[in-house]
Design an enzyme around this catalytic site. Structure first.
Site, short mmCIF file in Angstrom:
data_model
loop_
_atom_site.label_atom_id
_atom_site.label_comp_id
_atom_site.label_asym_id
_atom_site.label_seq_id
_atom_site.Cartn_x
_atom_site.Cartn_y
_atom_site.Cartn_z
N GLY A 48 0.96 -1.09 0.09
CA GLY A 48 0.01 -0.07 0.01
C GLY A 48 0.88 1.35 -0.10
O GLY A 48 2.10 1.08 0.01
N PRO A 85 -5.38 8.62 15.74
CA PRO A 85 -4.51 9.61 16.16
C PRO A 85 -3.40 9.28 16.91
O PRO A 85 -2.23 9.92 17.05
CB PRO A 85 -5.34 10.73 16.68
CG PRO A 85 -6.69 10.26 17.20
CD PRO A 85 -6.66 8.87 16.23
N ASP A 86 -3.54 8.01 17.65
CA ASP A 86 -2.38 7.56 18.52
C ASP A 86 -1.36 6.74 17.76
O ASP A 86 -0.48 6.03 18.25
CB ASP A 86 -3.23 6.78 19.65
CG ASP A 86 -3.80 7.67 20.65
OD1 ASP A 86 -3.29 8.69 20.63
OD2 ASP A 86 -4.66 7.33 21.13
N GLU A 121 11.35 -7.62 0.60
CA GLU A 121 10.90 -9.23 0.46
C GLU A 121 9.23 -9.19 0.12
O GLU A 121 8.34 -8.12 0.58
CB GLU A 121 11.04 -9.78 1.77
CG GLU A 121 10.83 -11.39 1.86
CD GLU A 121 11.08 -11.98 3.18
OE1 GLU A 121 10.92 -13.15 3.23
OE2 GLU A 121 11.56 -11.26 4.19
#
Length: 157
Positions: A48, A85-86, A121
């Protein structure tokens, strides 16, 4: 560029950016999960990356998966939206990014596994072997929801 993931860390730096990103949950016919070993933090993760102007989110998932793994995919559904947000990502150039990622379920439609600048990988991991890989908790959450299948997609804040 190197990256450090901070997760529920009170000493984490304050974010100074937010980027829309995608990840892709892809299983093969043997129920093995497509994973990469990231070059920026050396952790295993889902393929992603960053959404680019002019793309739909599914186009981003398809492009990023192909770029990082060599595998062509077709997006089939949504796994979930993750915006904790953490969870912040700090880079050696000073950027500190708050997480915002949309995880898609997809199926492989072609290509062959190969590494890239972002992946050292590319592997198909059996579900029973996921515990042997160094996977960040935020990615593990996406994987767990991906395996749940038919449930309504979660939205995590």
């Amino acid at each position: 560029m190197t990256r450090t993931d901070h997760f529920h860390d009170p000493k984490a730096p304050q974010p100074n950016s937010i980027v829309i990103a995608v990840s892709t949950f892809v299983l093969d016919e043997d129920e093995r999960l497509l994973m990469i070993r990231r070059t920026d933090n050396d952790l295993y993760g889902l393929p992603g990356g960053r959404h680019e102007l002019g793309e739909t989110m599914t186009e981003t998932a398809i492009r990023e998966t192909k770029e990082e793994t060599g595998i062509a995919v077709e997006v089939t559904s949504l796994v979930g939206i993750f915006s904790n947000p953490d969870h912040v990502l700090s880079y050696d150039d000073g950027e500190v990014r708050q997480e915002f990622s949309i995880c898609f379920r997809a199926r492989a439609v072609g290509g062959s596994a190969r590494t890239s600048d972002e992946s050292s990988e590319v592997i198909w991991v059996p579900r029973g072997e996921l515990g042997t890989r160094d996977i960040h908790p935020s990615i593990r959450l996406r994987i767990d929801h991906g395996f749940r299948g038919g449930e309504a997609p979660p939205y995590y804040t």
